[in-house]
Scaffold this active site. Structure first.
Site, mmCIF file in Angstrom:
data_model
loop_
_atom_site.group_PDB
_atom_site.id
_atom_site.type_symbol
_atom_site.label_atom_id
_atom_site.label_comp_id
_atom_site.label_asym_id
_atom_site.label_seq_id
_atom_site.Cartn_x
_atom_site.Cartn_y
_atom_site.Cartn_z
ATOM 1 N N ARG A 171 0.788 -1.246 0.000
ATOM 2 C CA ARG A 171 0.000 0.000 0.000
ATOM 3 C C ARG A 171 0.814 1.287 0.000
ATOM 4 N NH1 ARG A 171 -4.550 0.847 3.910
ATOM 5 N NH2 ARG A 171 -2.904 0.779 5.466
ATOM 6 N N ASP A 172 2.142 1.218 -0.023
ATOM 7 C CA ASP A 172 2.927 2.458 -0.052
ATOM 8 C C ASP A 172 4.214 2.267 -0.853
ATOM 9 O OD1 ASP A 172 3.373 5.145 0.460
ATOM 10 O OD2 ASP A 172 4.345 4.794 2.389
#
Length: 239
Positions: A63-64
């Site tokens: 997610r990042d």
């Protein structure tokens, strides 16, 4: 990143000991030295995709994914070894599907590298990480982000609604092979069904592209580290 030990001290402080990385993150590298050789980008892409394949097989979504979270390291005699960092936002797929938006009401992750479905608060799977990896690849090839906007909200809107300009048009002075550009544009599809189906699928595409693109060799890596980071290397080790 290797984790060697962890625990709690007598006064209740949590601690952990991990490996010390010797190298540079990709955000700093491009800002200092400019866009990267396409063959080198493919080599790094293969390393990061391997890391994501392992995480996704465990049911995790990072997610990042962004350039600052990929560290280019010296590991033993190997140079240009990518390490994927900062799993602080990682979530199991079932949790990611139920809560992709933070309690503060803002989308987690870095706006310049966020997948459209993430920006819309939809359930996530590993293909969201692949979109972000496409954004990283675009940055490495061109020195520019996929979209440049003045506010976070307008940047998220661009990821949700706009198709990116191919990197060869964004940086016409760069020689970006068609096979490399094809991978970038497939990763950056706003429709996740049109992206590579998985990190393992992406690895196959990278291997096919490396077979027809100018290579980045170990000798090239040794020469670059010696010239730009002052690392003393032994040429014979690169053979």
């Amino acid at each position: 990143v290797e984790l060697y030990d962890f625990g709690v001290t007598d006064d209740g402080t949590l601690y952990y000991a991990k490996e010390l990385l010797d190298g540079i993150d990709l955000e700093s590298l491009v800002k200092r030295f400019g866009p990267m050789h396409p063959g080198r980008v493919l080599r790094l892409l293969a390393g990061v995709a391997s890391s994501l394949a392992e995480a996704h097989d465990l049911g995790l979504v990072h997610r990042d994914i962004k350039p600052a979270n990929v560290y280019l390291c010296r590991v033993g005699i190997e140079l240009d070894f990518p390490k994927l960092l900062d799993f602080g936002l990682v979530k199991p797929r079932v949790i990611a599907a139920e809560g992709p938006v933070s309690l503060a009401g803002t989308v987690s992750g870095s706006p310049g590298y966020i997948a459209p479905e993430h920006a819309m608060g939809q359930p996530l799977d590993g293909r969201a990480d692949l979109y972000s990896l496409g954004c990283v690849m675009y940055f490495l090839l061109t020195g520019k982000r996929v979209f440049h906007r003045t506010t976070k909200q307008s940047l998220l809107e661009a990821h949700r609604t706009e198709d990116p300009m191919p990197p060869s048009l964004r940086a016409p002075e760069r020689e970006i092979p068609d096979a490399v550009e094809a991978i970038v544009m497939s990763l950056l599809s706003r429709d996740r069904e049109r992206r590579p189906a998985s990190a393992r699928h992406l690895l196959r595409l990278v291997e096919e592209a490396r077979a027809v693109c100018p290579p980045w060799t170990r000798t090239d890596a040794y020469a670059w580290w010696s010239a730009h980071l002052g690392v003393e290397t032994k040429p014979e080790l690169a053979l």
